[in-house]
Scaffold this motif. Structure first.
Motif, PDB file in Angstrom:
ATOM      1  N   ARG A 102       5.661 -16.711  50.266  1.00 23.43           N
ATOM      2  CA  ARG A 102       5.026 -17.976  50.646  1.00 23.43           C
ATOM      3  C   ARG A 102       5.849 -18.638  51.742  1.00 23.43           C
ATOM      4  NH1 ARG A 102       4.703 -17.988  45.094  1.00 23.43           N
ATOM      5  NH2 ARG A 102       2.591 -17.775  44.325  1.00 23.43           N
ATOM      6  N   ASN A 103       5.171 -19.238  52.669  1.00 22.44           N
ATOM      7  CA  ASN A 103       5.827 -19.992  53.725  1.00 22.44           C
ATOM      8  C   ASN A 103       6.201 -21.370  53.177  1.00 22.44           C
ATOM      9  OD1 ASN A 103       6.772 -20.698  56.255  1.00 22.44           O
ATOM     10  ND2 ASN A 103       4.956 -19.980  57.320  1.00 22.44           N
ATOM     11  N   ARG A 108      -3.322 -15.253  44.834  1.00 23.28           N
ATOM     12  CA  ARG A 108      -3.457 -15.225  46.295  1.00 23.28           C
ATOM     13  C   ARG A 108      -2.508 -14.202  46.901  1.00 23.28           C
ATOM     14  NH1 ARG A 108      -3.691 -20.623  49.333  1.00 23.28           N
ATOM     15  NH2 ARG A 108      -5.595 -19.840  50.233  1.00 23.28           N
ATOM     16  N   ALA A 109      -1.301 -14.091  46.327  1.00 22.87           N
ATOM     17  CA  ALA A 109      -0.322 -13.128  46.846  1.00 22.87           C
ATOM     18  C   ALA A 109      -0.840 -11.712  46.663  1.00 22.87           C
ATOM     19  CB  ALA A 109       1.020 -13.311  46.145  1.00 22.87           C
ATOM     20  N   THR A 130       2.385 -11.079  59.338  1.00 28.20           N
ATOM     21  CA  THR A 130       1.922 -12.412  58.969  1.00 28.20           C
ATOM     22  C   THR A 130       0.427 -12.466  59.172  1.00 28.20           C
ATOM     23  OG1 THR A 130       2.113 -13.432  61.136  1.00 28.20           O
ATOM     24  CG2 THR A 130       4.098 -13.407  59.770  1.00 28.20           C
ATOM     25  N   ASP A 186       4.879 -24.118  53.589  1.00 28.42           N
ATOM     26  CA  ASP A 186       3.701 -24.874  53.161  1.00 28.42           C
ATOM     27  C   ASP A 186       3.019 -24.263  51.938  1.00 28.42           C
ATOM     28  OD1 ASP A 186       2.602 -22.613  54.247  1.00 28.42           O
ATOM     29  OD2 ASP A 186       1.375 -23.643  55.733  1.00 28.42           O
ATOM     30  N   LYS A 187       3.697 -23.308  51.286  1.00 31.14           N
ATOM     31  CA  LYS A 187       3.213 -22.623  50.077  1.00 31.14           C
ATOM     32  C   LYS A 187       2.052 -21.669  50.341  1.00 31.14           C
ATOM     33  CE  LYS A 187       5.959 -24.896  47.284  1.00 31.14           C
ATOM     34  NZ  LYS A 187       7.233 -24.371  46.975  1.00 31.14           N
ATOM     35  N   PHE A 188       1.742 -21.421  51.609  1.00 33.76           N
ATOM     36  CA  PHE A 188       0.684 -20.470  51.959  1.00 33.76           C
ATOM     37  C   PHE A 188       1.303 -19.079  52.074  1.00 33.76           C
ATOM     38  CE2 PHE A 188      -2.117 -18.242  54.948  1.00 33.76           C
ATOM     39  CZ  PHE A 188      -3.320 -18.408  54.298  1.00 33.76           C
ATOM     40  N   PRO A 189       0.779 -18.088  51.360  1.00 31.62           N
ATOM     41  CA  PRO A 189       1.381 -16.750  51.408  1.00 31.62           C
ATOM     42  C   PRO A 189       1.005 -16.014  52.688  1.00 31.62           C
ATOM     43  CG  PRO A 189      -0.516 -16.737  49.961  1.00 31.62           C
ATOM     44  CD  PRO A 189      -0.348 -18.152  50.440  1.00 31.62           C
ATOM     45  N   ASN A 190       1.857 -16.111  53.693  1.00 34.04           N
ATOM     46  CA  ASN A 190       1.479 -15.486  54.955  1.00 34.04           C
ATOM     47  C   ASN A 190       2.563 -14.614  55.572  1.00 34.04           C
ATOM     48  OD1 ASN A 190       3.160 -17.519  55.843  1.00 34.04           O
ATOM     49  ND2 ASN A 190       1.858 -18.129  57.522  1.00 34.04           N
TER      50      ASN A 190
END
Length: 102
Positions: A47-48, A2-3, A68, A50-54
């Motif tokens: 990753r933020n 995802r990253a 972002t 919440d583990k979401f790469p943003n």
């Protein structure tokens, strides 16, 4: 994975932006092409909580920017990251032209 996808999306976003009017030659004729179109030096995706790469660090000629997935404006200047971006600079640091003395 995802990253890597997000990093590719950030680079593609910058490339597409290069085709827009906002990068036109500011000091030249109306409708003139940009002075230069180049790739970014380095992109890192974080990753933020919440583990979401943003959050992405984008390095351009030694200067750091953050992007972002939901920010407006799309790029935010982050001078605190410049030291890290200087390590990834792919373009040579310009040498100032000396001012002639009279």
């Amino acid at each position: 994975m995802r990253a890597r996808t997000l990093a590719l999306a950030a680079v593609l976003m910058l490339l597409v932006t290069g085709c827009s009017e906002q990068l036109g030659d500011r000091g030249g004729d109306e409708g003139a092409p940009p002075d230069r179109i180049a790739d970014v030096d380095h992109v890192e995706v974080f990753r933020n909580a919440d583990k979401f790469p943003n959050v992405a660090r984008i390095c351009v000629e030694g200067l750091a920017f953050a992007s972002t997935s939901s920010s407006d404006p799309g790029l935010i200047r982050v001078p605190e990251w410049d030291q890290e971006c200087a390590k990834h600079r792919t373009t040579p640091t310009p040498t100032p032209t000396p001012t002639p003395t009279r």
